[in-house]
Design a protein around this motif. Structure first.
Motif, PDB file in Angstrom:
ATOM      1  N   SER A 198       0.834  -1.204   0.000  1.00  0.00           N
ATOM      2  CA  SER A 198       0.000   0.000   0.000  1.00  0.00           C
ATOM      3  C   SER A 198       0.867   1.251   0.000  1.00  0.00           C
ATOM      4  CB  SER A 198      -0.906  -0.032   1.234  1.00  0.00           C
ATOM      5  OG  SER A 198      -1.182   1.244   1.672  1.00  0.00           O
ATOM      6  N   ALA A 199       1.942   1.229   0.804  1.00  0.00           N
ATOM      7  CA  ALA A 199       2.826   2.407   0.872  1.00  0.00           C
ATOM      8  C   ALA A 199       3.489   2.656  -0.482  1.00  0.00           C
ATOM      9  CB  ALA A 199       3.883   2.204   1.957  1.00  0.00           C
ATOM     10  N   ALA A 200       3.826   1.572  -1.193  1.00  0.00           N
ATOM     11  CA  ALA A 200       4.493   1.728  -2.486  1.00  0.00           C
ATOM     12  C   ALA A 200       3.528   2.199  -3.573  1.00  0.00           C
ATOM     13  CB  ALA A 200       5.129   0.405  -2.895  1.00  0.00           C
ATOM     14  N   GLU A 201       2.286   1.727  -3.500  1.00  0.00           N
ATOM     15  CA  GLU A 201       1.361   1.998  -4.610  1.00  0.00           C
ATOM     16  C   GLU A 201       0.283   3.012  -4.270  1.00  0.00           C
ATOM     17  OE1 GLU A 201      -0.366  -1.812  -5.160  1.00  0.00           O
ATOM     18  OE2 GLU A 201       1.567  -2.766  -5.553  1.00  0.00           O
ATOM     19  N   GLY A 202       0.172   3.390  -2.999  1.00  0.00           N
ATOM     20  CA  GLY A 202      -0.998   4.129  -2.510  1.00  0.00           C
ATOM     21  C   GLY A 202      -1.289   5.435  -3.230  1.00  0.00           C
ATOM     22  N   THR A 203      -2.530   5.814  -3.151  1.00  0.00           N
ATOM     23  CA  THR A 203      -2.960   7.064  -3.775  1.00  0.00           C
ATOM     24  C   THR A 203      -2.758   8.215  -2.802  1.00  0.00           C
ATOM     25  OG1 THR A 203      -4.673   5.805  -4.879  1.00  0.00           O
ATOM     26  CG2 THR A 203      -4.906   8.213  -4.883  1.00  0.00           C
ATOM     27  N   TRP A 204      -2.173   9.256  -3.300  1.00  0.00           N
ATOM     28  CA  TRP A 204      -1.982  10.455  -2.485  1.00  0.00           C
ATOM     29  C   TRP A 204      -2.655  11.628  -3.175  1.00  0.00           C
ATOM     30  CZ3 TRP A 204       0.593  11.113   2.169  1.00  0.00           C
ATOM     31  CH2 TRP A 204       1.161   9.950   2.680  1.00  0.00           C
ATOM     32  N   TYR A 205      -3.274  12.451  -2.411  1.00  0.00           N
ATOM     33  CA  TYR A 205      -3.869  13.675  -2.961  1.00  0.00           C
ATOM     34  C   TYR A 205      -3.039  14.850  -2.477  1.00  0.00           C
ATOM     35  CZ  TYR A 205      -7.857  10.846  -4.207  1.00  0.00           C
ATOM     36  OH  TYR A 205      -8.649   9.888  -4.761  1.00  0.00           O
ATOM     37  N   ASP A 206      -2.571  15.671  -3.432  1.00  0.00           N
ATOM     38  CA  ASP A 206      -1.843  16.873  -3.029  1.00  0.00           C
ATOM     39  C   ASP A 206      -2.820  17.857  -2.402  1.00  0.00           C
ATOM     40  OD1 ASP A 206       0.496  15.875  -3.929  1.00  0.00           O
ATOM     41  OD2 ASP A 206       0.376  16.816  -5.910  1.00  0.00           O
ATOM     42  N   VAL A 207      -2.338  18.533  -1.416  1.00  0.00           N
ATOM     43  CA  VAL A 207      -3.178  19.541  -0.770  1.00  0.00           C
ATOM     44  C   VAL A 207      -3.023  20.832  -1.565  1.00  0.00           C
ATOM     45  CG1 VAL A 207      -3.559  20.835   1.365  1.00  0.00           C
ATOM     46  CG2 VAL A 207      -2.809  18.449   1.458  1.00  0.00           C
ATOM     47  N   THR A 208      -4.110  21.279  -2.202  1.00  0.00           N
ATOM     48  CA  THR A 208      -4.016  22.533  -2.955  1.00  0.00           C
ATOM     49  C   THR A 208      -4.905  23.566  -2.281  1.00  0.00           C
ATOM     50  OG1 THR A 208      -5.667  21.618  -4.439  1.00  0.00           O
ATOM     51  CG2 THR A 208      -3.400  21.584  -5.224  1.00  0.00           C
ATOM     52  N   VAL A 209      -4.297  24.640  -1.900  1.00  0.00           N
ATOM     53  CA  VAL A 209      -5.040  25.721  -1.238  1.00  0.00           C
ATOM     54  C   VAL A 209      -5.345  26.773  -2.303  1.00  0.00           C
ATOM     55  CG1 VAL A 209      -4.935  27.445   0.615  1.00  0.00           C
ATOM     56  CG2 VAL A 209      -3.809  25.231   0.892  1.00  0.00           C
ATOM     57  N   PRO A 210      -6.617  27.125  -2.480  1.00  0.00           N
ATOM     58  CA  PRO A 210      -6.941  28.108  -3.529  1.00  0.00           C
ATOM     59  C   PRO A 210      -6.257  29.443  -3.277  1.00  0.00           C
ATOM     60  CG  PRO A 210      -8.845  27.683  -2.138  1.00  0.00           C
ATOM     61  CD  PRO A 210      -7.800  26.703  -1.724  1.00  0.00           C
ATOM     62  N   ASP A 211      -5.872  30.091  -4.365  1.00  0.00           N
ATOM     63  CA  ASP A 211      -5.222  31.394  -4.275  1.00  0.00           C
ATOM     64  C   ASP A 211      -6.284  32.452  -3.964  1.00  0.00           C
ATOM     65  OD1 ASP A 211      -3.810  33.657  -4.560  1.00  0.00           O
ATOM     66  OD2 ASP A 211      -3.228  33.342  -6.663  1.00  0.00           O
ATOM     67  N   LEU A 212      -6.146  33.147  -2.878  1.00  0.00           N
ATOM     68  CA  LEU A 212      -7.174  34.095  -2.435  1.00  0.00           C
ATOM     69  C   LEU A 212      -7.089  35.433  -3.150  1.00  0.00           C
ATOM     70  CD1 LEU A 212      -7.489  33.633   1.421  1.00  0.00           C
ATOM     71  CD2 LEU A 212      -8.959  32.787  -0.393  1.00  0.00           C
ATOM     72  N   HIS A 213      -5.938  35.733  -3.796  1.00  0.00           N
ATOM     73  CA  HIS A 213      -5.762  37.101  -4.298  1.00  0.00           C
ATOM     74  C   HIS A 213      -6.782  37.539  -5.331  1.00  0.00           C
ATOM     75  CE1 HIS A 213      -1.610  36.966  -2.455  1.00  0.00           C
ATOM     76  NE2 HIS A 213      -2.411  37.719  -1.733  1.00  0.00           N
ATOM     77  N   PRO A 214      -7.093  36.677  -6.355  1.00  0.00           N
ATOM     78  CA  PRO A 214      -8.105  37.140  -7.318  1.00  0.00           C
ATOM     79  C   PRO A 214      -9.433  37.438  -6.629  1.00  0.00           C
ATOM     80  CG  PRO A 214      -7.018  35.157  -8.108  1.00  0.00           C
ATOM     81  CD  PRO A 214      -6.538  35.377  -6.715  1.00  0.00           C
TER      82      PRO A 214
END
Ligand code: SOE
Length: 414
Positions: A386-402
């Motif tokens: 599982s550690a070798a193949e596992g799915t990871w989701y990147d944490v993306t924080v929306p850009d607040l400036h616009p």
């Protein structure tokens, strides 16, 4: 009274575990009434001088420099395997086929394939009267055994959470030298198999539930380590990685830490962490169980104590109770000291051989069996995959400036 019928012991390996097992075999008959009398007949190790010195120190009558000769000896009834994991399968299977009983250190093997071969050999041997046990010694700490009893009696109700950590720090220093425990081909895995295996076994033992599914995360923080005292090259089977003229180093090929989530068959969810990088934690094995009716907590660094929260206590006085597990009514405790005179690391090994000798004399299968060791190996393997193949989701924080620009009028200062 010391029993008359002897049980000839042959032990392979004389480092840390060899010493712990020797102590247990020697001590057990003096504190417990055993139906068979363990005799420390032969110790095996490759180096003749070192094995002879170890035999003198640890109390063995004779030595062999080839484990095969130990296995062939008629005066050996039980082979105790205390070698690195890469040799467990070969020695244990040969011993079982030679009609011996076997006690094998944990983890049972370095792979599921080896563990399965060992479990199959144990099953075949059982039909001929030989027994096999894997050495998950922490099961035999009285506080752990009490925790299992309380769960079985329903004192914590239905289990919701299992939280387990095995924390050490002996390689937290990046200059700590290479050892066989840091090589995949010798040890199978790192923190996962060496200490993670213990908390897998312990939590399943305490809860009476098996882990059914896992998701893991593993990391190696330090990938090159100095070779120890020039012995490193042979330790590594000839491999020497030498940088730009500096001291030779070797590659660490196992995990330094393994973390995983688990589901248990009975519905509990588990959080596990095994690491050798928890600075300041020397041998902290922590298990906490939360159920609908109460909770239990154990920490090996305070190993004579079990914490118990009883959900039936009145609110006004409820709270975690600190049970000192040294009363004569506690598991194994009556054989030792008066209440409050605690036990140590070595006592788990002594209780292990006591239970093993009773099982042999009664013709029962000792627990944990090789089949149990195989099941733990399957959990470790699932974590690794599982550690070798596992799915990871990147944490993306929306850009607040616009957004901010669209809704906020710019302030102008003069
Ligand atoms: C090393 O991390 C080790 O000796 C383990 O191999 C043992 O199983 C554990 O009891 C203590 O730590």
């Amino acid at each position: 009274m010391i029993a008359q019928t002897p049980l000839g012991i042959g032990l392979v390996g004389h480092a840390f575990m060899g010493a712990a097992h020797s102590h247990a075999w020697r001590t057990a008959p003096y504190f417990f009434d055993l139906p068979l009398r363990p005799e420390l007949r032969v110790l095996a190790g490759r180096d003749p001088e070192r094995v002879a010195a170890a035999a003198r120190r640890l109390g063995w009558a004779e030595t062999e420099t080839d484990w095969r000769r130990l296995v062939e000896r008629d005066d050996v009834d039980l082979v105790d395997v205390c070698t690195p994991g890469d040799t467990h399968a070969e020695i244990a299977v040969a011993a079982l086929e030679a009609g011996k009983h076997v006690l094998c250190e944990k983890p049972l093997a370095n792979s599921v394939e080896e563990a399965a071969r060992m479990a199959a050999a144990a099953e075949r041997a059982q039909a001929r009267g030989s027994r096999a046990m894997v050495g998950f010694t922490y099961r035999r700490v009285p506080a752990v055994a009490l925790a299992r009893q309380l769960v079985a009696e329903g004192r914590v109700g239905e289990i919701r959470h299992v939280r387990a950590q095995y924390l050490q720090d002996w390689i937290a220093d990046a200059d700590a030298p290479m050892s066989w425990r840091l090589q995949k081909e010798r040890a199978g895995s790192g923190a996962l198999g060496d200490i993670g295996a213990h908390i897998v076994d312990l939590t399943q033992h305490i809860t009476g539930q098996s882990i059914s599914t896992v998701t893991g995360l593993m990391e190696t923080f330090v990938r090159q380590r100095p070779l120890a005292d020039g012995h490193g090259a042979s330790l590594l089977g000839g491999e020497t990685a030498s940088g730009n003229g500096s001291a030779p180093t070797g590659e660490v090929t196992v995990d330094d830490t393994a973390t995983f989530l688990a589901r248990f068959g009975g519905g509990a969810v588990g959080v596990f962490e095994a690491t050798r990088f928890a600075t300041g934690r020397k041998n902290a094995i922590r298990v906490e169980v939360n159920g609908t009716g109460g909770s239990l907590a154990f920490d090996f660094e305070d190993m004579n104590v079990l914490q118990f929260f009883d959900g039936d206590d009145p609110d006004r006085t409820a709270g975690f109770k600190r049970i000192l597990v040294t009363e004569s009514t506690h598991p194994w405790a009556s054989a030792w000291w008066p209440p409050g005179h605690g036990l140590g690391y070595e006592h788990g090994f002594t209780h292990q051989v006591v239970d093993l000798v009773h099982a042999l004399a009664d013709g029962r299968s000792p627990q944990p069996s090789f089949a149990d060791g195989l099941q733990v190996q399957c959990v470790l393997d699932a974590v690794e995959r599982s550690a070798a193949e596992g799915t990871w989701y990147d944490v993306t924080v929306p850009d607040l400036h616009p957004l901010a620009d669209a809704t906020t009028a710019p302030t102008t200062r003069t």
